[in-house]
Scaffold this motif. Structure first.
Motif, PDB file in Angstrom:
ATOM      1  N   PHE A 188     -10.292   9.201  -0.553  1.00  0.00           N
ATOM      2  CA  PHE A 188     -10.865  10.279   0.220  1.00  0.00           C
ATOM      3  C   PHE A 188     -11.953   9.786   1.175  1.00  0.00           C
ATOM      4  CE2 PHE A 188      -8.936  12.434  -3.288  1.00  0.00           C
ATOM      5  CZ  PHE A 188      -8.504  13.637  -2.763  1.00  0.00           C
ATOM      6  N   GLN A 195     -12.132   8.873 -10.341  1.00  0.00           N
ATOM      7  CA  GLN A 195     -12.759   9.484  -9.179  1.00  0.00           C
ATOM      8  C   GLN A 195     -11.851   9.279  -7.977  1.00  0.00           C
ATOM      9  OE1 GLN A 195     -15.517  11.330  -9.483  1.00  0.00           O
ATOM     10  NE2 GLN A 195     -15.233  10.853 -11.635  1.00  0.00           N
ATOM     11  N   PRO A 196     -11.826  10.240  -7.069  1.00  0.00           N
ATOM     12  CA  PRO A 196     -10.955  10.081  -5.897  1.00  0.00           C
ATOM     13  C   PRO A 196     -11.315   8.827  -5.113  1.00  0.00           C
ATOM     14  CG  PRO A 196     -11.925  12.284  -5.968  1.00  0.00           C
ATOM     15  CD  PRO A 196     -12.566  11.481  -7.053  1.00  0.00           C
ATOM     16  N   TRP A 233     -11.292  19.308  -4.695  1.00  0.00           N
ATOM     17  CA  TRP A 233     -10.833  18.694  -5.937  1.00  0.00           C
ATOM     18  C   TRP A 233     -11.930  18.732  -6.989  1.00  0.00           C
ATOM     19  CZ3 TRP A 233      -8.069  17.669  -9.768  1.00  0.00           C
ATOM     20  CH2 TRP A 233      -8.429  16.708 -10.696  1.00  0.00           C
ATOM     21  N   HIS A 234     -13.158  18.384  -6.619  1.00  0.00           N
ATOM     22  CA  HIS A 234     -14.257  18.388  -7.591  1.00  0.00           C
ATOM     23  C   HIS A 234     -14.471  19.794  -8.162  1.00  0.00           C
ATOM     24  CE1 HIS A 234     -16.059  14.464  -5.809  1.00  0.00           C
ATOM     25  NE2 HIS A 234     -15.275  14.215  -6.839  1.00  0.00           N
ATOM     26  N   ARG A 265     -11.795  16.520  -0.921  1.00  0.00           N
ATOM     27  CA  ARG A 265     -12.476  15.912  -2.070  1.00  0.00           C
ATOM     28  C   ARG A 265     -13.371  16.937  -2.749  1.00  0.00           C
ATOM     29  NH1 ARG A 265     -15.840  12.265   0.263  1.00  0.00           N
ATOM     30  NH2 ARG A 265     -17.251  14.001   0.422  1.00  0.00           N
TER      31      ARG A 265
END
Length: 165
Positions: A96, A92-93, A147-148, A144
């Motif tokens: 961010f 997971q990021p 990205w997801h 973020r």
């Protein structure tokens, strides 16, 4: 026993994390090895043997990686040893968090207050750091989310595997 290529990869990761993030080389090496080892869960002794490192060096590296949520220890019922593996949340990021950058901006503003009467060239580095921190705190949540969305599209297309955890 690990393949030489696995150890070379672990060494490359160790050097990268030492240079970029100030990790002790052993922690970076351990992280790299956890990405490629088989089985993916290893005991402290197995990791020490594979990485040619002492038990205490591996244990210290595991503690550091646990603190960054990059590794985790688990123990199956009836076992007397922990097994170390990558932490699933590590994908997971982690960078961010806009709150970190808001805190940076506040710290840099505190420094600017100390230089209230200083000439502009003396204040310039802190002013730029405030501007960068504020920019990142505003932009990172959107990045973020992007990205997801991108990751989910890759999973749907089969380009990335679905998470197992």
């Amino acid at each position: 026993m690990p393949h030489d290529t696995q150890l070379i990869f672990a060494d490359h990761v160790g050097r990268f994390y030492a240079r970029q993030y100030g990790f002790p080389p052993m922690a970076g090496r351990l992280l790299g090895y956890l990405f490629v080892c088989d089985p993916p869960q290893q005991t402290i002794d197995e990791l020490g043997d594979a990485l040619l490192a002492s038990r205490s060096a591996v244990t210290g590296a595991v503690k550091l990686l646990e603190g960054y949520q990059l590794a985790r220890r688990t123990r199956a019922a009836g076992e007397r040893v922990d097994r170390v593996s990558l932490d699933p949340t590590s994908r997971q990021p982690q960078n961010f968090d806009s709150a970190v950058h808001r805190e940076h901006a506040a710290l840099f503003r505190e420094g600017l207050a100390l230089l209230a009467d200083a000439p502009p060239d003396r204040r310039a580095p802190l002013e730029e750091m405030v501007a960068l921190a504020e920019f990142l705190s505003e932009r990172l949540p959107a990045l973020r989310d992007e990205w997801h969305t991108h990751r989910d599209e890759l999973r749907r297309s089969g380009a990335l595997p679905a998470p197992n955890n």
